[in-house]
Design a protein around this motif. Structure first.
Motif, mmCIF file in Angstrom:
data_model
loop_
_atom_site.group_PDB
_atom_site.id
_atom_site.type_symbol
_atom_site.label_atom_id
_atom_site.label_comp_id
_atom_site.label_asym_id
_atom_site.label_seq_id
_atom_site.Cartn_x
_atom_site.Cartn_y
_atom_site.Cartn_z
ATOM 1 N N SER A 303 0.694 -1.123 -0.050
ATOM 2 C CA SER A 303 -0.074 -0.227 -0.010
ATOM 3 C C SER A 303 0.891 1.193 -0.157
ATOM 4 C CB SER A 303 -0.997 -0.120 1.172
ATOM 5 O OG SER A 303 -0.421 -0.330 2.418
ATOM 6 N N ALA A 304 0.466 2.289 -0.506
ATOM 7 C CA ALA A 304 1.078 3.639 -0.523
ATOM 8 C C ALA A 304 0.176 4.660 -0.799
ATOM 9 C CB ALA A 304 2.027 3.487 -2.042
ATOM 10 N N LYS A 305 0.712 5.799 -0.431
ATOM 11 C CA LYS A 305 -0.341 6.999 -0.719
ATOM 12 C C LYS A 305 -0.211 7.707 -2.118
ATOM 13 C CE LYS A 305 -0.766 11.540 2.075
ATOM 14 N NZ LYS A 305 -2.150 11.216 1.998
ATOM 15 N N LEU A 306 -1.313 7.425 -2.832
ATOM 16 C CA LEU A 306 -1.085 7.763 -4.151
ATOM 17 C C LEU A 306 -1.593 9.327 -4.475
ATOM 18 C CD1 LEU A 306 -3.078 4.748 -5.965
ATOM 19 C CD2 LEU A 306 -0.709 4.788 -5.330
ATOM 20 N N LYS A 307 -0.857 9.893 -5.274
ATOM 21 C CA LYS A 307 -1.042 11.435 -5.846
ATOM 22 C C LYS A 307 -1.929 11.435 -7.112
ATOM 23 C CE LYS A 307 3.374 12.648 -7.424
ATOM 24 N NZ LYS A 307 4.168 11.503 -7.239
ATOM 25 N N GLY A 308 -2.648 12.363 -7.590
ATOM 26 C CA GLY A 308 -3.188 12.808 -8.676
ATOM 27 C C GLY A 308 -1.990 12.991 -9.729
ATOM 28 N N ILE A 309 -2.281 12.824 -10.877
ATOM 29 C CA ILE A 309 -1.381 12.746 -12.085
ATOM 30 C C ILE A 309 -1.900 13.441 -13.315
ATOM 31 C CG2 ILE A 309 0.550 11.856 -11.082
ATOM 32 C CD1 ILE A 309 -0.098 9.527 -13.249
ATOM 33 N N CYS A 310 -1.279 13.993 -14.166
ATOM 34 C CA CYS A 310 -1.730 13.988 -15.514
ATOM 35 C C CYS A 310 -1.169 12.712 -16.198
ATOM 36 C CB CYS A 310 -1.086 15.561 -16.298
ATOM 37 S SG CYS A 310 -2.005 16.934 -15.914
ATOM 38 N N ILE A 311 -1.850 11.940 -16.653
ATOM 39 C CA ILE A 311 -1.309 10.870 -17.366
ATOM 40 C C ILE A 311 -0.870 11.108 -18.628
ATOM 41 C CG2 ILE A 311 -1.973 8.266 -18.362
ATOM 42 C CD1 ILE A 311 -4.232 8.328 -16.088
ATOM 43 N N PRO A 312 0.506 10.531 -18.789
ATOM 44 C CA PRO A 312 1.024 11.034 -20.200
ATOM 45 C C PRO A 312 0.472 10.064 -21.352
ATOM 46 C CG PRO A 312 2.720 10.516 -18.817
ATOM 47 C CD PRO A 312 1.371 10.202 -17.871
ATOM 48 N N GLU A 313 0.136 10.888 -22.308
ATOM 49 C CA GLU A 313 -0.735 9.939 -23.425
ATOM 50 C C GLU A 313 0.005 8.898 -24.045
ATOM 51 O OE1 GLU A 313 -2.629 12.365 -26.241
ATOM 52 O OE2 GLU A 313 -3.875 13.680 -24.897
ATOM 53 N N GLU A 314 1.437 8.862 -24.062
ATOM 54 C CA GLU A 314 1.980 7.686 -24.694
ATOM 55 C C GLU A 314 1.827 6.452 -23.831
ATOM 56 O OE1 GLU A 314 3.567 10.502 -23.284
ATOM 57 O OE2 GLU A 314 5.382 9.995 -22.463
ATOM 58 N N TYR A 315 1.274 6.668 -22.607
ATOM 59 C CA TYR A 315 1.042 5.496 -21.610
ATOM 60 C C TYR A 315 -0.299 4.746 -22.144
ATOM 61 C CZ TYR A 315 4.847 6.300 -18.812
ATOM 62 O OH TYR A 315 6.281 6.474 -18.309
ATOM 63 N N VAL A 316 -1.222 5.614 -22.814
ATOM 64 C CA VAL A 316 -2.602 5.083 -22.959
ATOM 65 C C VAL A 316 -2.782 3.928 -23.835
ATOM 66 C CG1 VAL A 316 -4.852 5.828 -24.054
ATOM 67 C CG2 VAL A 316 -3.609 7.347 -22.742
ATOM 68 N N PRO A 317 -2.235 3.699 -24.871
ATOM 69 C CA PRO A 317 -2.422 2.400 -25.857
ATOM 70 C C PRO A 317 -1.768 1.294 -24.990
ATOM 71 C CG PRO A 317 -1.305 4.099 -27.208
ATOM 72 C CD PRO A 317 -1.129 4.575 -25.712
ATOM 73 N N LEU A 318 -0.538 1.507 -23.803
ATOM 74 C CA LEU A 318 -0.196 0.574 -23.134
ATOM 75 C C LEU A 318 -0.658 0.040 -21.871
ATOM 76 C CD1 LEU A 318 3.566 2.078 -23.406
ATOM 77 C CD2 LEU A 318 2.581 0.693 -25.071
ATOM 78 N N ALA A 319 -1.921 0.800 -21.773
ATOM 79 C CA ALA A 319 -2.554 0.619 -20.641
ATOM 80 C C ALA A 319 -4.250 0.628 -20.884
ATOM 81 C CB ALA A 319 -2.339 1.445 -19.201
ATOM 82 N N ILE A 320 -4.595 0.515 -22.139
ATOM 83 C CA ILE A 320 -5.736 0.513 -22.515
ATOM 84 C C ILE A 320 -6.903 -0.130 -21.896
ATOM 85 C CG2 ILE A 320 -5.799 -1.158 -24.608
ATOM 86 C CD1 ILE A 320 -7.124 2.476 -24.554
ATOM 87 N N ASP A 321 -6.300 -1.447 -21.321
ATOM 88 C CA ASP A 321 -7.531 -2.152 -20.562
ATOM 89 C C ASP A 321 -7.879 -1.599 -19.116
ATOM 90 O OD1 ASP A 321 -8.638 -3.236 -22.900
ATOM 91 O OD2 ASP A 321 -7.108 -5.015 -22.975
ATOM 92 N N GLU A 322 -6.703 -1.099 -18.619
ATOM 93 C CA GLU A 322 -6.593 -0.562 -17.227
ATOM 94 C C GLU A 322 -7.353 0.350 -16.497
ATOM 95 O OE1 GLU A 322 -5.506 -3.771 -18.728
ATOM 96 O OE2 GLU A 322 -3.481 -2.686 -19.069
ATOM 97 N N PHE A 323 -7.853 1.291 -17.555
ATOM 98 C CA PHE A 323 -8.284 2.429 -16.962
ATOM 99 C C PHE A 323 -9.603 2.407 -16.047
ATOM 100 C CE2 PHE A 323 -5.501 3.812 -20.418
ATOM 101 C CZ PHE A 323 -4.886 4.974 -19.717
ATOM 102 N N PRO A 324 -10.378 1.323 -16.125
ATOM 103 C CA PRO A 324 -11.444 1.402 -15.185
ATOM 104 C C PRO A 324 -10.846 1.131 -13.719
ATOM 105 C CG PRO A 324 -12.022 -0.087 -16.986
ATOM 106 C CD PRO A 324 -10.817 0.422 -17.260
ATOM 107 N N ALA A 325 -9.732 0.332 -13.713
ATOM 108 C CA ALA A 325 -9.061 0.060 -12.559
ATOM 109 C C ALA A 325 -8.295 1.453 -12.036
ATOM 110 C CB ALA A 325 -8.025 -1.034 -12.537
ATOM 111 N N LEU A 326 -7.795 2.200 -13.118
ATOM 112 C CA LEU A 326 -6.861 3.445 -12.739
ATOM 113 C C LEU A 326 -7.832 4.413 -12.422
ATOM 114 C CD1 LEU A 326 -4.181 3.125 -15.684
ATOM 115 C CD2 LEU A 326 -3.809 3.031 -13.071
ATOM 116 N N PHE A 327 -9.138 4.618 -12.706
ATOM 117 C CA PHE A 327 -10.186 5.542 -12.553
ATOM 118 C C PHE A 327 -10.241 5.301 -10.965
ATOM 119 C CE2 PHE A 327 -12.815 7.079 -16.151
ATOM 120 C CZ PHE A 327 -11.466 7.164 -16.949
#
Ligand code: S3P
Length: 438
Positions: A303-327
């Motif tokens: 466990s860790a303390k998470l902070k909000g970020i601007c998600i770099p667009e180049e990561y989007v296709p590399l995590a395309i199925d993981e956004f529900p969890a990332l939300f």
């Protein structure tokens, strides 16, 4: 395909994820193992095969086309390849259920076969865009009918051979790329596909594993038609997309320390780790090795303390199925998370931007959906009933959200979790999530 569309998950608040688990096999690799194994010469042995409804839909479709396939039994599948020209015309439409990967890849694979075949799917799959594959296939000489809306059923008619194509893909899609490469192996000449951004490369890796030459130069992938595939053994790693729910869960739940074993770490799939780390997650990569042409590792997540970020667009296709969890991770982070460049999420198994926004709003989170992403302000989640809209990844993400909610989260319409993650409730419960089915 699912008879229990009213299946609910009840997730009680709190808890922590601990222990060491292995999530089921990679869905993308499982599909491809059946497709290439069927067209190969010789016998292919697969271990770690995902026994979920999506990959089983592919397996059943090839059986209907005359391929002798044994299993799956404990993840083991044996495929007696029939060679490039050995598939038989099915005397019924091939029902691919909820599986976009089956439909898009098989449209390419079947476009140059000498028989008519119809591909159908469930309600969700029948609304998903298919022109992205049928248009370029038509320029290769294929004859494929869609509905006027460009959706399934797809009716594929026999043609006199396919022409090769040099195609600049308008969307970063591994399904489109794979579809055209699989059509290209039957086409005359060299087929090349250029992607606007790197997408998962399991098709290219597996083709090479079956002895088929594929050239990758930057974002351009080429192969020559007319070759053959030679059977081989495939060890399917655990699906990083299934592991992602647990990565998020262990990160957000205080006191968590969870190891995920034998996770596929293909660099075209590991965006979720990069994004979570940028948010402050504690993910340790252990025992890195290569198995059957794919990198694999164990992941220890605390466990860790998470902070909000601007998600770099180049990561989007590399995590395309993981956004529900990332939300859900973003909802638990300090501050604001901004996602852009992810309009593809609107045409997945559900409109994942809208469905996640509806659910998080119901839980009391300040989220603004945008055309191509969302702005999510971290906050305290309350109790609510949310709908997954039959989308497996939405259901599992909201189950994990309960680790940080103040009350029970009831998730409707969860039967499709079986498309990618059979046994989710059992494995999640063993790890410490207070979730049950009703
Ligand atoms: C997949 C590619 C991705 C992904 C899907 C599986 C594949 O789709 O979302 O779950 O196995 O090729 P797109 O290629 O449409 O992004």
């Amino acid at each position: 395909m699912n008879s229990q569309s009213n299946l609910r998950f009840i997730a009680q608040p709190g808890g922590a994820l601990t222990g060491s688990i292995r999530v089921p096999g990679d869905k993308s690799i499982s599909h491809r193992s059946i497709m290439l194994g069927s067209l190969a010469e010789g016998t292919t042995h697969v271990s770690g095969f995902l026994e979920g409804e999506d990959s089983l839909a592919t397996l059943k479709a090839f059986k209907v086309m005359g391929v002798n396939i044994e299993g799956p039994e404990n993840g083991n599948v044996t495929i007696e390849g029939v060679g490039m020209d050995g598939l038989l015309a099915p005397d019924e439409p091939l029902d691919l259920g909820n599986s976009g990967t089956s439909m898009r890849l098989m449209s390419g694979l079947l476009a140059g076969q000498g028989f008519e075949v119809t591909l159908i799917g469930d309600e969700s799959l029948s609304t998903r865009p298919m022109k992205r594959v049928t248009d370029p296939l038509a320029s290769m000489g294929a004859e494929i009918n869609t509905t006027p809306k460009g959706t399934a059923p797809l009716i594929i008619r026999p043609v006199d051979g396919l022409r090769s194509i040099n195609y600049d893909m308008p969307v970063a899609s591994a399904q489109v790329k794979s579809c055209l490469l699989l059509a290209g192996i039957r086409a005359e000449g060299q087929t090349c596909v250029t992607e606007p951004a790197p997408t998962r490369d399991h098709t290219e890796r597996m083709l090479r594993g079956f002895g088929y030459e594929v050239e990758t130069k930057g974002n351009k992938i080429c192969l020559k038609g007319g070759g053959t595939l030679t059977a081989c053994d495939i060890d399917v790693p655990s699906d990083i997309s299934s592991a992602a729910f647990f990565m998020v869960g262990a990160s957000i739940a205080e006191g968590s320390d969870l190891t995920l074993q034998h996770v596929g770490m293909n660099p075209t799939r590991d965006g979720v780790i990069s994004i979570l780390r940028l948010m402050g997650a504690d993910i340790e990569v252990l025992n890195e090795k290569e198995v059957g042409g794919e990198p694999v590792a164990d992941l220890r997540v605390r466990s860790a303390k998470l902070k909000g970020i601007c998600i770099p667009e180049e990561y989007v296709p590399l995590a395309i199925d993981e956004f529900p969890a990332l939300f859900v991770a973003a909802a638990c982070a300090d501050g604001e998370t901004v996602l852009t460049g992810a309009e593809e999420l609107r045409v997945k198994e559900s409109d994942r931007i809208q469905v996640m926004a509806d659910g998080l709003l119901a839980l009391g989170i300040d989220i603004t959906p945008t055309d191509d992403g969302a702005i999510i302000k971290g906050g305290q989640m309350a109790s609510a009933t949310v709908s997954s809209h039959g989308d497996h990844r939405i259901a599992m993400s909201f189950a994990m959200a309960a680790l940080r909610s103040s009350g029970t989260i009831t998730i409707e319409d969860c039967a499709n979790v079986n498309t990618s993650f059979p046994g989710f409730v059992k494995l999640a419960s063993q790890s410490g999530l207070k979730v049950s089915e009703s």
